[in-house]
Design a protein around this motif. Structure first.
Motif, PDB file in Angstrom:
ATOM      1  N   SER A 137     -22.387  -9.976 -13.799  1.00  0.00           N
ATOM      2  CA  SER A 137     -23.170  -9.394 -14.893  1.00  0.00           C
ATOM      3  C   SER A 137     -24.385 -10.238 -15.258  1.00  0.00           C
ATOM      4  CB  SER A 137     -22.290  -9.210 -16.139  1.00  0.00           C
ATOM      5  OG  SER A 137     -21.309  -8.230 -15.914  1.00  0.00           O
ATOM      6  N   GLN A 163     -19.039  -2.340 -17.867  1.00  0.00           N
ATOM      7  CA  GLN A 163     -20.026  -3.171 -17.179  1.00  0.00           C
ATOM      8  C   GLN A 163     -21.399  -3.011 -17.813  1.00  0.00           C
ATOM      9  OE1 GLN A 163     -20.775  -2.209 -13.062  1.00  0.00           O
ATOM     10  NE2 GLN A 163     -21.607  -4.233 -12.606  1.00  0.00           N
ATOM     11  N   SER A 166     -21.545  -4.995 -21.000  1.00  0.00           N
ATOM     12  CA  SER A 166     -21.565  -6.432 -20.708  1.00  0.00           C
ATOM     13  C   SER A 166     -22.959  -6.876 -20.284  1.00  0.00           C
ATOM     14  CB  SER A 166     -20.553  -6.756 -19.604  1.00  0.00           C
ATOM     15  OG  SER A 166     -20.661  -8.106 -19.199  1.00  0.00           O
ATOM     16  N   VAL A 167     -23.605  -6.075 -19.446  1.00  0.00           N
ATOM     17  CA  VAL A 167     -24.954  -6.408 -18.979  1.00  0.00           C
ATOM     18  C   VAL A 167     -25.938  -6.401 -20.141  1.00  0.00           C
ATOM     19  CG1 VAL A 167     -26.891  -5.572 -17.581  1.00  0.00           C
ATOM     20  CG2 VAL A 167     -24.588  -5.639 -16.614  1.00  0.00           C
ATOM     21  N   ARG A 170     -25.658  -9.530 -22.195  1.00  0.00           N
ATOM     22  CA  ARG A 170     -26.222 -10.688 -21.503  1.00  0.00           C
ATOM     23  C   ARG A 170     -27.749 -10.639 -21.480  1.00  0.00           C
ATOM     24  NH1 ARG A 170     -22.534 -13.608 -17.979  1.00  0.00           N
ATOM     25  NH2 ARG A 170     -20.420 -12.848 -18.299  1.00  0.00           N
TER      26      ARG A 170
END
Length: 339
Positions: A137, A163, A166-167, A170
């Motif tokens: 990620s 996902q 999460s990306v 970040r």
């Protein structure tokens, strides 16, 4: 229970030796890229890696993710060697002719990230998504922060919700990558993704993330915002202030709405208002001429029904126009996206 599992993963990673971690990374990255790295090992290093690979037990995905994250953090700190164009020229001087050396250096300098990211931004989103969904990620977040918002939105829209969220988290907390790490990543992308295919601070990160979110469907946008808000409420609030969806036209000043709908074809306005709330319809009609208003109202009450996809497409078109006009300084958005 989740905390216990996380602690167990961390303990196992810490028990691994440097050779074992290197072996795991080589196995995870696949043979083509691993071959390019392994060929630089001496015979002793090759024996140690081969021995480690033969005795290595199964490595769970959380442990692999921790190893990759640890490597990324070390690369962010930097290494004690910085190469320069002059050193590159010195390296090949005497090995090839001056004419060939000049051509090689020109090719190398032209293959930097300055040309990679525009090329990647023109790559079909499905191709990029297929490649990045297999990556860590942190790596995905960096890549998406470098490409055009349209491509980034296309990629994250194809990811599973967990996902994708999460990306997004970040991306908001992304730190600058060292030149060495960025160069390695760009080389991998160029070789594995582009072959055969014809950060300036927190404010920029928030703007970049908002540009991506603005291209998503409302449900996907809301899910991503909730995920970000759970870990970074302040950052989520700042990002919200940069978002704009069709319903936010009620927050525009009357002068801004008039300028906006002066640029919108009547058929697009009609389609966008087919599924709109009464206050949104009234706000939009307040930005058009009396004659256009009568025609639009007639179409809304007696016109043919429209598909949800067509309505959303028209609403997104108008929202994109608002953002474009705001970027050009023609109107001020002023409001923010609310859940």
């Amino acid at each position: 229970m989740a905390t216990d599992d996380s602690s167990s993963d961390l303990n196992r990673m810490q028990r691994l030796s440097g050779v074992e971690k290197a072996t795991i990374l080589l196995l995870a990255m696949g043979k083509p890229l691993a071959d390019r790295i392994v060929k630089r090992f001496d015979s002793d290093e090759l024996k140690r890696v081969a021995s480690s690979a033969s005795t290595l037990r199964t490595v769970e995905r959380p442990v692999l993710d921790r190893i990759v994250d640890d490597l990324v953090k070390q690369l962010e700190v930097g290494i004690g060697l910085v190469a320069t164009p002059g050193q590159a020229q010195e390296l090949i001087s005497g090995v090839v002719s001056e004419e060939d050396a000049a051509q090689i250096l020109e090719t190398v300098n032209g293959s930097s990230g300055k040309t990679l990211w525009p090329r990647l931004s023109r790559t079909p989103g499905a191709n990029v998504a297929k490649f990045l969904m297999q990556e860590n990620s942190q790596t995905v977040a960096y890549v998406l922060s470098m490409v055009a918002p349209d491509l980034a939105a296309s990629v994250v829209a194809q990811m599973p919700a967990a996902q994708r969220n999460s990306v997004m988290r970040r991306m908001l907390a992304l730190k600058p990558m060292t030149d060495a790490a960025a160069a390695l990543l760009e080389e991998i992308l160029a070789e594995n993704l582009l072959s055969g295919v014809t950060s300036d601070g927190d404010t920029n990160l928030q703007a970049k993330l908002a540009s991506v979110l603005n291209k998503l469907e409302k449900q996907q946008m809301d899910e991503a915002l909730k995920s970000i808000e759970a870990v970074n409420p302040k950052g989520a609030k700042l990002v919200r202030g940069l978002l704009f969806v069709f319903d936010d036209i009620v927050k525009l000043a009357p002068e801004a709405r008039a300028k906006l709908f002066d640029e919108v074809p009547s058929e697009v306005t009609i389609m966008a208002l087919k599924d709109a709330q009464p206050e949104v319809v009234e706000a939009a009609l307040g930005g058009v001429s009396s004659r256009a208003r009568r025609m639009i109202e007639q179409e809304l009450t007696g016109g043919a029904p429209a598909t949800k996809k067509d309505v959303q497409k028209a609403q997104r078109w108008i929202a994109d126009l608002v953002l474009d006009m705001a970027d050009r300084g023609l109107i001020e958005i002023g409001g923010s996206h609310d859940e």
